[in-house]
Design a protein around this motif. Structure first.
Motif, short mmCIF file in Angstrom:
data_model
loop_
_atom_site.label_atom_id
_atom_site.label_comp_id
_atom_site.label_asym_id
_atom_site.label_seq_id
_atom_site.Cartn_x
_atom_site.Cartn_y
_atom_site.Cartn_z
N ALA A 196 0.83 -1.21 0.00
CA ALA A 196 0.00 0.00 0.00
C ALA A 196 0.86 1.25 0.00
CB ALA A 196 -0.93 0.01 1.20
N ALA A 197 1.94 1.25 0.80
CA ALA A 197 2.82 2.42 0.85
C ALA A 197 3.43 2.70 -0.52
CB ALA A 197 3.92 2.19 1.89
N HIS A 198 3.91 1.66 -1.21
CA HIS A 198 4.50 1.87 -2.53
C HIS A 198 3.44 2.27 -3.55
CE1 HIS A 198 8.69 0.76 -1.97
NE2 HIS A 198 8.31 -0.22 -1.16
N ARG A 199 2.25 1.70 -3.43
CA ARG A 199 1.18 2.03 -4.38
C ARG A 199 0.77 3.51 -4.24
NH1 ARG A 199 -1.85 -1.88 -3.01
NH2 ARG A 199 -3.20 -0.75 -1.54
N ILE A 200 0.62 3.96 -3.00
CA ILE A 200 0.25 5.36 -2.78
C ILE A 200 1.37 6.29 -3.21
CG2 ILE A 200 -0.41 7.06 -1.04
CD1 ILE A 200 -1.59 4.70 0.59
N ALA A 201 2.62 5.90 -2.90
CA ALA A 201 3.76 6.73 -3.30
C ALA A 201 3.82 6.87 -4.82
CB ALA A 201 5.05 6.13 -2.77
N GLU A 202 3.57 5.78 -5.52
CA GLU A 202 3.59 5.83 -6.97
C GLU A 202 2.48 6.71 -7.52
OE1 GLU A 202 4.84 5.66 -10.66
OE2 GLU A 202 5.93 4.91 -8.91
N ALA A 203 1.33 6.69 -6.85
CA ALA A 203 0.22 7.57 -7.27
C ALA A 203 0.62 9.03 -7.12
CB ALA A 203 -1.03 7.25 -6.46
N PHE A 204 1.33 9.36 -6.02
CA PHE A 204 1.82 10.73 -5.85
C PHE A 204 2.80 11.08 -6.96
CE2 PHE A 204 0.45 10.63 -1.32
CZ PHE A 204 -0.11 11.90 -1.25
N ARG A 205 3.75 10.18 -7.21
CA ARG A 205 4.77 10.48 -8.22
C ARG A 205 4.16 10.64 -9.60
NH1 ARG A 205 7.61 5.69 -5.81
NH2 ARG A 205 8.75 6.48 -3.98
N SER A 206 3.13 9.85 -9.89
CA SER A 206 2.50 9.96 -11.20
C SER A 206 1.84 11.33 -11.41
CB SER A 206 1.45 8.86 -11.38
OG SER A 206 0.31 9.10 -10.56
N ARG A 207 1.57 12.01 -10.28
CA ARG A 207 0.99 13.36 -10.37
C ARG A 207 2.06 14.42 -10.19
NH1 ARG A 207 -2.55 13.40 -13.29
NH2 ARG A 207 -3.40 15.35 -12.45
N GLY A 208 3.34 14.02 -10.26
CA GLY A 208 4.43 14.98 -10.19
C GLY A 208 4.79 15.42 -8.78
N GLN A 209 4.37 14.64 -7.77
CA GLN A 209 4.61 15.02 -6.39
C GLN A 209 5.73 14.16 -5.78
OE1 GLN A 209 2.84 17.82 -5.52
NE2 GLN A 209 2.19 17.51 -7.65
N GLN A 210 6.41 14.74 -4.81
CA GLN A 210 7.50 14.04 -4.14
C GLN A 210 6.93 13.01 -3.17
OE1 GLN A 210 10.26 16.60 -2.02
NE2 GLN A 210 10.81 14.95 -0.62
N ALA A 211 7.45 11.78 -3.21
CA ALA A 211 7.00 10.74 -2.28
C ALA A 211 8.14 9.77 -2.04
CB ALA A 211 5.79 10.00 -2.82
N THR A 212 8.33 9.38 -0.79
CA THR A 212 9.36 8.41 -0.44
C THR A 212 8.78 7.37 0.51
OG1 THR A 212 11.63 8.17 0.40
CG2 THR A 212 10.19 9.70 1.58
N VAL A 213 9.33 6.17 0.47
CA VAL A 213 8.85 5.06 1.29
C VAL A 213 9.98 4.60 2.21
CG1 VAL A 213 7.99 2.68 1.30
CG2 VAL A 213 7.19 4.31 -0.44
N HIS A 214 9.65 4.40 3.48
CA HIS A 214 10.59 3.86 4.46
C HIS A 214 9.97 2.62 5.10
CE1 HIS A 214 13.41 3.62 7.82
NE2 HIS A 214 12.35 3.45 8.60
N THR A 215 10.74 1.53 5.20
CA THR A 215 10.22 0.30 5.80
C THR A 215 11.02 -0.05 7.05
OG1 THR A 215 11.62 -1.05 4.36
CG2 THR A 215 9.35 -0.62 3.63
N GLU A 216 10.32 -0.69 7.99
CA GLU A 216 10.94 -1.20 9.22
C GLU A 216 10.97 -2.72 9.14
OE1 GLU A 216 12.39 0.17 11.81
OE2 GLU A 216 12.17 2.21 11.07
N GLU A 217 12.17 -3.28 9.15
CA GLU A 217 12.36 -4.71 8.95
C GLU A 217 11.73 -5.53 10.07
OE1 GLU A 217 13.36 -7.85 6.68
OE2 GLU A 217 13.79 -5.75 6.17
N GLY A 218 10.82 -6.44 9.68
CA GLY A 218 10.24 -7.39 10.60
C GLY A 218 9.07 -6.87 11.43
N PHE A 219 8.78 -5.59 11.37
CA PHE A 219 7.69 -5.03 12.17
C PHE A 219 6.36 -5.25 11.45
CE2 PHE A 219 9.83 -1.80 15.21
CZ PHE A 219 10.89 -2.68 15.42
N GLY A 220 5.25 -5.23 12.21
CA GLY A 220 3.93 -5.44 11.64
C GLY A 220 3.08 -4.19 11.68
N HIS A 221 1.77 -4.38 11.64
CA HIS A 221 0.84 -3.25 11.67
C HIS A 221 0.53 -2.93 13.14
CE1 HIS A 221 -2.17 -0.77 9.46
NE2 HIS A 221 -2.74 -0.76 10.66
N THR A 222 1.50 -2.30 13.81
CA THR A 222 1.40 -2.08 15.25
C THR A 222 1.94 -0.70 15.61
OG1 THR A 222 3.62 -2.93 15.76
CG2 THR A 222 1.82 -4.56 15.61
#
Length: 378
Positions: A328-354
């Motif tokens: 979802a994070a990458h999909r939303i970021a790509e949607a921003f970029r497709s509209r010419g907006q700055q977007a970056t994704v950061h991931t935390e290794e091994g963590f969940g939805h918490t």
């Protein structure tokens, strides 16, 4: 884009709190097993048997609760537990015992967390009956030196953070450890001073999943945040009251709220800070049968084609333990970029939805906001 965060800040944000230790639930589980064993030994004696069963149930419940908390990271310390209990209503509802009246800010209560380098936390109740919000308890974290005479004319950028659902504004002070993260940043002089506001979007019902929406026939939480909270903060505090120095963020349901509200109010927010975001409202029934209203509050539908009269920068974070969040994070970021907006994704290794992920992500959210404040676009 790489967001720079000092190793010490990042490491401590990922650390396990005292009450998150797996030894707590393991100990409670062992005691539950021991009580079961003792109950078997005294099964012919009614009183001891009943006592053993009761203790086994209690320890089993404690083990389950501690196990869930070790995974989720909702309660890290005794202070977090106090904040959780105080949300329960009655005499525990207010933070009055922990907060002292501050004469320089009528109507607020203040406490400093983390020593001289930590933020001063004030509670500001903002009511908006017209939006069906009786009195939101918003927490304002002020940087060190805010009240010093030497800074009397200094103004500060502002970050607004929204809690998850269910939840409340205390969560960013407790589970999210915003005071601790800011304290470490400020001690290292690795973050410019800023005002951080933990916004109350519960409308007085912390267990309801409002997602920051303007609910037909219910609370209008988008309106409350954009037209009541932000102006009230700008009036009360010395903010840099422009979109280039204002960011909106949140975690999970709060990230959805920040995404949706931020995109609806590009004139107010220049940066979006989204931890574990999603782009379709979970509880669509709250919007009724109006398809146009649903579409207008579903970023997955409108973001790919919406105009951006003003640019916006977004950071999206997720834990790799929940692949759907990363996607979802990458999909939303790509949607921003497709509209010419700055977007970056950061991931935390091994963590969940918490909340552990939200807490570990917060340094990156704040550092991203600081970079945007220094070089605002538009």
């Amino acid at each position: 884009m790489t967001v720079a965060v000092p190793d010490e800040v990042a490491r401590q944000a990922r650390e396990t709190g005292v009450l998150e230790s797996p030894w707590i639930w393991l100990t409670c589980a062992a005691l539950a097993v021991a009580c079961v064993g003792l109950t078997v030994l005294v099964r012919r004696r009614t009183g001891p048997r009943r006592c053993g069963i009761a203790l086994a149930v209690v320890f089993a419940l404690l083990a389950t609760t501690a196990g869930v908390n070790a995974h989720v990271g909702y309660v890290r310390s005794g202070r977090d537990l106090v904040l959780l209990l105080q949300r329960g209503g009655g005499p525990l509802r207010d933070l009055g015992g922990e907060f002292e009246q501050d004469g320089s800010m009528p109507g607020t209560r203040q406490i400093r967390l983390g020593g001289p380098d930590g933020p001063a936390v004030e509670r500001m109740v903002i009511a908006d009956p017209g939006s069906a919000v009786p009195g939101g308890r918003n927490f304002v974290l002020l940087p060190p030196g805010y009240t010093d005479a030497a800074n009397a004319n200094r103004r500060y950028p502002t970050v607004y953070l929204v809690h998850g659902n269910p939840g409340g504004p205390e969560d960013w002070l407790a589970a999210g450890d915003a005071p601790g993260t800011l304290q470490r940043f400020y001690r290292l002089r690795a973050l410019p001073p800023m005002i951080v506001v933990s916004v109350d979007l519960t409308a007085g019902h912390a267990r309801r999943d409002w997602e920051g929406l303007d609910v037909p026939g219910g609370p209008k939480l988008e309106t409350y945040l954009a037209h009541s909270v932000v102006p009230a903060i700008d009036r009360r505090y010395r903010t840099l009251a422009d979109r280039g120095h204002r960011a909106l963020g949140g975690m999970s349901g709060g990230a959805f709220a920040a995404l949706n509200i931020g995109l609806h109010h590009l004139d107010a927010f220049g940066a979006l800070l989204l931890a574990m975001p999603y782009e379709v409202p979970d509880n669509r029934k709250r919007l009724g049968e109006d398809r146009a209203l649903l579409a207008a509050n579903t970023p997955r539908d409108y973001l790919p084609t919406m105009p951006f009269p003003r640019p916006v920068a977004a950071i999206l974070t997720a834990g790799t333990g929940t692949p759907g969040d990363v996607e979802a994070a990458h999909r939303i970021a790509e949607a921003f970029r497709s509209r010419g907006q700055q977007a970056t994704v950061h991931t935390e290794e091994g963590f969940g939805h918490t909340w552990r992920t939200a807490r570990a992500s917060l340094p990156y959210l704040l550092a991203f906001a600081a970079e945007h404040f220094e070089r605002p676009r538009g």
